[in-house]
Motif scaffolding. Structure first.
Motif, PDB file in Angstrom:
ATOM      1  N   GLU A 188     137.789  41.325  60.271  1.00 31.11           N
ATOM      2  CA  GLU A 188     138.088  40.125  59.499  1.00 31.11           C
ATOM      3  C   GLU A 188     138.397  40.598  58.077  1.00 31.11           C
ATOM      4  O   GLU A 188     137.738  41.500  57.569  1.00 31.11           O
ATOM      5  CB  GLU A 188     136.860  39.194  59.453  1.00 31.11           C
ATOM      6  CG  GLU A 188     136.441  38.618  60.775  1.00 31.11           C
ATOM      7  CD  GLU A 188     137.323  37.443  61.222  1.00 31.11           C
ATOM      8  OE1 GLU A 188     138.021  36.876  60.357  1.00 31.11           O
ATOM      9  OE2 GLU A 188     137.313  37.132  62.422  1.00 31.11           O
ATOM     10  N   ILE A 189     139.399  40.017  57.465  1.00 31.94           N
ATOM     11  CA  ILE A 189     139.679  40.384  56.086  1.00 31.94           C
ATOM     12  C   ILE A 189     139.272  39.209  55.212  1.00 31.94           C
ATOM     13  O   ILE A 189     140.012  38.214  55.147  1.00 31.94           O
ATOM     14  CB  ILE A 189     141.181  40.676  55.890  1.00 31.94           C
ATOM     15  CG1 ILE A 189     141.682  41.529  57.040  1.00 31.94           C
ATOM     16  CG2 ILE A 189     141.428  41.286  54.517  1.00 31.94           C
ATOM     17  CD1 ILE A 189     142.007  42.920  56.778  1.00 31.94           C
ATOM     18  N   PRO A 190     138.124  39.282  54.528  1.00 34.09           N
ATOM     19  CA  PRO A 190     137.689  38.148  53.711  1.00 34.09           C
ATOM     20  C   PRO A 190     138.622  37.951  52.517  1.00 34.09           C
ATOM     21  O   PRO A 190     139.293  38.894  52.089  1.00 34.09           O
ATOM     22  CB  PRO A 190     136.287  38.559  53.227  1.00 34.09           C
ATOM     23  CG  PRO A 190     135.990  39.877  53.835  1.00 34.09           C
ATOM     24  CD  PRO A 190     137.237  40.434  54.430  1.00 34.09           C
ATOM     25  N   GLY A 191     138.655  36.741  52.021  1.00 34.88           N
ATOM     26  CA  GLY A 191     139.558  36.394  50.921  1.00 34.88           C
ATOM     27  C   GLY A 191     139.418  37.323  49.726  1.00 34.88           C
ATOM     28  O   GLY A 191     140.409  37.716  49.120  1.00 34.88           O
ATOM     29  N   HIS A 192     138.176  37.742  49.393  1.00 35.99           N
ATOM     30  CA  HIS A 192     138.011  38.535  48.164  1.00 35.99           C
ATOM     31  C   HIS A 192     138.623  39.937  48.311  1.00 35.99           C
ATOM     32  O   HIS A 192     139.062  40.534  47.338  1.00 35.99           O
ATOM     33  CB  HIS A 192     136.528  38.614  47.767  1.00 35.99           C
ATOM     34  CG  HIS A 192     135.693  39.459  48.680  1.00 35.99           C
ATOM     35  ND1 HIS A 192     135.576  40.813  48.522  1.00 35.99           N
ATOM     36  CD2 HIS A 192     134.954  39.142  49.775  1.00 35.99           C
ATOM     37  CE1 HIS A 192     134.796  41.297  49.468  1.00 35.99           C
ATOM     38  NE2 HIS A 192     134.416  40.296  50.251  1.00 35.99           N
ATOM     39  N   VAL A 193     138.676  40.434  49.538  1.00 36.95           N
ATOM     40  CA  VAL A 193     139.284  41.754  49.746  1.00 36.95           C
ATOM     41  C   VAL A 193     140.782  41.701  49.436  1.00 36.95           C
ATOM     42  O   VAL A 193     141.344  42.629  48.865  1.00 36.95           O
ATOM     43  CB  VAL A 193     139.066  42.227  51.201  1.00 36.95           C
ATOM     44  CG1 VAL A 193     139.835  43.516  51.483  1.00 36.95           C
ATOM     45  CG2 VAL A 193     137.588  42.423  51.476  1.00 36.95           C
ATOM     46  N   ARG A 194     141.404  40.573  49.794  1.00 37.21           N
ATOM     47  CA  ARG A 194     142.849  40.438  49.618  1.00 37.21           C
ATOM     48  C   ARG A 194     143.260  40.467  48.163  1.00 37.21           C
ATOM     49  O   ARG A 194     144.400  40.800  47.846  1.00 37.21           O
ATOM     50  CB  ARG A 194     143.338  39.154  50.278  1.00 37.21           C
ATOM     51  CG  ARG A 194     143.056  39.122  51.777  1.00 37.21           C
ATOM     52  CD  ARG A 194     142.965  37.692  52.264  1.00 37.21           C
ATOM     53  NE  ARG A 194     144.264  37.046  52.215  1.00 37.21           N
ATOM     54  CZ  ARG A 194     145.206  37.225  53.114  1.00 37.21           C
ATOM     55  NH1 ARG A 194     144.983  38.031  54.123  1.00 37.21           N
ATOM     56  NH2 ARG A 194     146.341  36.601  53.003  1.00 37.21           N
ATOM     57  N   THR A 195     142.343  40.083  47.261  1.00 43.18           N
ATOM     58  CA  THR A 195     142.707  40.060  45.849  1.00 43.18           C
ATOM     59  C   THR A 195     142.072  41.216  45.090  1.00 43.18           C
ATOM     60  O   THR A 195     142.250  41.326  43.891  1.00 43.18           O
ATOM     61  CB  THR A 195     142.261  38.727  45.211  1.00 43.18           C
ATOM     62  OG1 THR A 195     140.880  38.513  45.526  1.00 43.18           O
ATOM     63  CG2 THR A 195     143.085  37.570  45.736  1.00 43.18           C
ATOM     64  N   ASP A 196     141.334  42.073  45.809  1.00 44.79           N
ATOM     65  CA  ASP A 196     140.670  43.197  45.136  1.00 44.79           C
ATOM     66  C   ASP A 196     141.301  44.505  45.631  1.00 44.79           C
ATOM     67  O   ASP A 196     141.027  44.943  46.746  1.00 44.79           O
ATOM     68  CB  ASP A 196     139.171  43.139  45.469  1.00 44.79           C
ATOM     69  CG  ASP A 196     138.416  44.317  44.865  1.00 44.79           C
ATOM     70  OD1 ASP A 196     139.079  45.193  44.240  1.00 44.79           O
ATOM     71  OD2 ASP A 196     137.197  44.374  45.038  1.00 44.79           O
ATOM     72  N   PRO A 197     142.135  45.123  44.788  1.00 41.58           N
ATOM     73  CA  PRO A 197     142.856  46.325  45.237  1.00 41.58           C
ATOM     74  C   PRO A 197     141.918  47.421  45.738  1.00 41.58           C
ATOM     75  O   PRO A 197     142.234  48.103  46.721  1.00 41.58           O
ATOM     76  CB  PRO A 197     143.598  46.779  43.978  1.00 41.58           C
ATOM     77  CG  PRO A 197     143.694  45.571  43.128  1.00 41.58           C
ATOM     78  CD  PRO A 197     142.493  44.732  43.425  1.00 41.58           C
ATOM     79  N   ALA A 198     140.751  47.579  45.085  1.00 41.58           N
ATOM     80  CA  ALA A 198     139.840  48.657  45.487  1.00 41.58           C
ATOM     81  C   ALA A 198     139.303  48.404  46.885  1.00 41.58           C
ATOM     82  O   ALA A 198     139.298  49.289  47.751  1.00 41.58           O
ATOM     83  CB  ALA A 198     138.695  48.760  44.487  1.00 41.58           C
ATOM     84  N   ALA A 199     138.873  47.155  47.138  1.00 38.15           N
ATOM     85  CA  ALA A 199     138.337  46.803  48.450  1.00 38.15           C
ATOM     86  C   ALA A 199     139.432  46.928  49.514  1.00 38.15           C
ATOM     87  O   ALA A 199     139.190  47.399  50.626  1.00 38.15           O
ATOM     88  CB  ALA A 199     137.790  45.383  48.421  1.00 38.15           C
ATOM     89  N   GLN A 200     140.645  46.531  49.127  1.00 35.75           N
ATOM     90  CA  GLN A 200     141.786  46.602  50.045  1.00 35.75           C
ATOM     91  C   GLN A 200     142.045  48.058  50.440  1.00 35.75           C
ATOM     92  O   GLN A 200     142.221  48.376  51.609  1.00 35.75           O
ATOM     93  CB  GLN A 200     143.019  46.032  49.353  1.00 35.75           C
ATOM     94  CG  GLN A 200     143.914  45.266  50.274  1.00 35.75           C
ATOM     95  CD  GLN A 200     145.007  44.530  49.515  1.00 35.75           C
ATOM     96  OE1 GLN A 200     145.034  44.502  48.294  1.00 35.75           O
ATOM     97  NE2 GLN A 200     145.905  43.926  50.247  1.00 35.75           N
ATOM     98  N   ALA A 201     142.007  48.926  49.431  1.00 34.41           N
ATOM     99  CA  ALA A 201     142.260  50.344  49.679  1.00 34.41           C
ATOM    100  C   ALA A 201     141.184  50.926  50.578  1.00 34.41           C
ATOM    101  O   ALA A 201     141.476  51.710  51.501  1.00 34.41           O
ATOM    102  CB  ALA A 201     142.321  51.102  48.355  1.00 34.41           C
ATOM    103  N   ALA A 202     139.910  50.542  50.345  1.00 28.97           N
ATOM    104  CA  ALA A 202     138.803  51.066  51.155  1.00 28.97           C
ATOM    105  C   ALA A 202     138.966  50.644  52.611  1.00 28.97           C
ATOM    106  O   ALA A 202     138.820  51.458  53.531  1.00 28.97           O
ATOM    107  CB  ALA A 202     137.470  50.562  50.596  1.00 28.97           C
ATOM    108  N   LEU A 203     139.296  49.389  52.799  1.00 25.45           N
ATOM    109  CA  LEU A 203     139.458  48.880  54.160  1.00 25.45           C
ATOM    110  C   LEU A 203     140.648  49.562  54.852  1.00 25.45           C
ATOM    111  O   LEU A 203     140.570  49.932  56.021  1.00 25.45           O
ATOM    112  CB  LEU A 203     139.660  47.356  54.117  1.00 25.45           C
ATOM    113  CG  LEU A 203     139.663  46.670  55.474  1.00 25.45           C
ATOM    114  CD1 LEU A 203     138.355  46.909  56.213  1.00 25.45           C
ATOM    115  CD2 LEU A 203     139.900  45.169  55.332  1.00 25.45           C
TER     116      LEU A 203
END
Lengths: 320, 240
Positions: B208-223
């Motif tokens: 699942e990609i939570p909303g906050h990951v989509r707007t957080d480049p660092a979290a996006q990169a980690a995922l």
């Protein structure tokens, strides 16, 4: 494009966003009502589109006409030189000037015009008949696998059979009448047209049919809106070949079947030249047959084909 | 109005292409299907679109059916961009008078209002895919199936089309199933990412990609890193 104005508005928008947390893109994903984001996206895309826009293809230059005409002039000169210096018997090997004189005489007494008109009329009528039969035949064969398996090889075979082979049969059936000529033309051109249609349909990219299915096209719609337009270039190539076969078959028929109620065509003129051992008449007739063939290609098929292919980005030079 | 896939299998003769796929895609959800080349992603879309029958199991698609977007835009070369969009409307049975206006709106939506009279060969790759998107939206189906629609585009154009697709998806909620082999693209667009294994294709993992990951480049990169790791493991299985 007023670049300076647009960029300053963009800057103004960036400032507005920085001060207004409600439109801060980091706080909120871009929604449908954030007009600014949409506008700048559109602007970005417009910029990219303009950058990737291919420059229009250049118009054909004079070289397109000069080159073939120059080649023709060179060949004629060679021919004339050969006739002057190479051959002692001008009655066996007439030069272009002599042929031109003979053609002038034939034109003056009306024989040339009559022959061209008669042959052209027959050729066009025979071709139209072949079109009216070959097209539905191609459609039927493309629609039914059974029919195609059964009749396909026969149609392909008939395309290979020299249509002059039909002349004796036609004379026995129809006598020395125009029906004989039309029958031979029909047998010569119909297989080409039907086969051209078939290969046009065969070459339709499967993707287009899938698209039709996805868009919810019925069988008829699939045929009328997707398959037939997609098959058009192949069909046109078939028509071109069909015309070439019509013209050839016609000449063969006219040479062999002379007399009776058959009118005086270019083939008849050719045969007359042979009977009277007038080589200049024979060569003039050959050149007239060639000229009609080239004229039909240049005036009818080439423009049609160029227009069709250019619209699809397939014409030579269109994508460059 | 959701897509329900139960124990779906598909094979062509001997080799199974898809095996035992079960998942439910909620109405309005954006799901990215990720996998290496040849894992049966496209086959999955074709079966859902009804272009191919399943060998076993079942697929439930909402009554309106699915619109489809192909990897190559599949615009008909003898029609202008506008006529391509109008064709979708025509085959849907929309009367001629309404088609023109609606096609204009759709082209406007994908920022192609000025390119309506151009033919496909006169459009850039990105413009073609936007026209293709306009046509798919013109089908007005509750489900939109996308088969690697941006794979052949350059990176700049692809980035832009990601923004464009997200904007349109938010404005005109459709259930989207987006097939890709690009992990970043899957994370960028999907609310959920399904990882398909290869030969046979089955669902190997799911995020699942939570909303906050989509707007957080660092979290996006980690995922993206995690998913890439998992994808590589899948591919490594086929080394021997």
């Amino acid at each position: 494009m007023p670049t300076s104005i647009t960029s300053s508005t963009t800057i103004a928008r960036e400032r507005a966003r920085a001060t207004d947390p409600a439109t801060d893109p980091a706080a909120l994903p871009a929604g449908p009502d954030s007009r600014d984001a949409t506008d700048s996206l559109g602007e970005l895309e417009a910029g990219l589109d303009n950058l990737q826009d291919a420059p229009a293809a250049s118009r054909p230059t004079a070289g397109r006409f000069l080159l073939p005409l120059g080649t023709l002039a060179a060949l004629l000169s060679l021919w004339q030189l050969a006739a002057w210096f190479g051959s002692p018997r001008t009655d066996l090997f007439p030069g272009p000037l002599e042929v031109l004189g003979t053609a002038g005489a034939l034109a003056a007494d009306g024989r040339l015009a009559e022959a061209v008109a008669t042959s052209l009329q027959r050729g066009v009528l025979g071709f139209a008949l072949a079109l009216a039969i070959g097209t539905p035949l191609g459609l039927l064969l493309s629609a039914s696998t059974t029919l195609r398996r059964g009749l396909g090889p026969l149609v392909s075979g008939l395309q290979v059979l020299p249509s002059v082979a039909w002349v004796p049969a036609a004379i026995i059936w129809f006598g020395l009448t125009d029906a004989t000529v039309f029958f031979v033309v029909l047998m010569g051109a119909t297989p080409s047209i039907a086969n051209g249609f078939l290969s046009g349909v065969d070459l339709v990219p499967p993707q287009y049919r899938r698209l039709g299915t996805v868009l919810g096209a019925s069988r008829t719609q699939q045929l009328l809106r997707i398959v037939l337009p997609a098959a058009l270039p192949g069909y046109l190539a078939g028509l071109k070949q069909g015309w070439a076969f019509s013209w050839r078959s016609l000449m063969a028929a006219e040479i062999i079947a002379v007399g009776g109620s058959i009118g005086f065509g270019l083939g008849s003129l050719l045969q007359q030249g042979r009977d009277l051992s007038q080589m200049a008449v024979v060569v003039a007739a050959i050149l007239a047959i060639l000229a009609v063939g080239i004229a039909v290609e240049l005036l009818v098929f080439a423009p049609l084909e160029r227009r069709l292919l250019r619209r699809r980005g397939l014409a030579p030079g269109a994508g460059r | 109005m959701s897509i329900v896939i139960e124990n779906l299998s598909k094979d062509y003769g001997a080799a199974p292409v898809l095996s035992g796929i079960s998942t439910t895609i909620a109405e309005g959800e954006f799901v990215a299907v990720l996998g290496a080349s040849g894992c049966g992603k496209s086959t999955l879309l074709n079966v859902i679109a009804g272009l191919e029958p399943p060998s076993a199991g079942s697929v439930g698609v909402p009554a309106g059916g699915a619109a489809f977007m192909f990897q190559d835009a599949a615009l008909l070369p003898w029609l202008t961009a506008r006529a391509n969009v109008e064709l979708a409307l025509e085959l849907r049975g929309i009367p001629r008078a309404a088609r023109r206006a609606r096609a204009g709106e759709l082209l406007e939506l994908v920022h192609l209002a000025d390119a309506g009279a151009k033919r496909p060969h006169e459009l850039s790759g990105g413009m073609r895919q936007r026209a293709s998107l306009a046509r798919a939206l013109g089908q007005d189906r509750p489900v939109l199936l996308m088969d690697e629609p941006f794979a052949a585009l350059d990176a700049i154009t692809r980035d832009l089309l990601h923004d464009e697709l997200e904007r349109i998806w938010r404005a005109h909620r459709r259930t989207v199933l987006f097939v890709t082999h690009n992990v970043r693209e899957a994370v960028r667009l999907g609310q959920r990412v399904l990882l398909l294994s290869s030969r046979p294709g089955r669902i190997a993992a799911e995020w699942e990609i939570p909303g906050h990951v989509r707007t957080d480049p660092a979290a996006q990169a980690a995922l993206t890193r995690d998913i890439t790791q998992r994808l590589r493991e899948e591919i490594r299985h086929h080394a021997h």
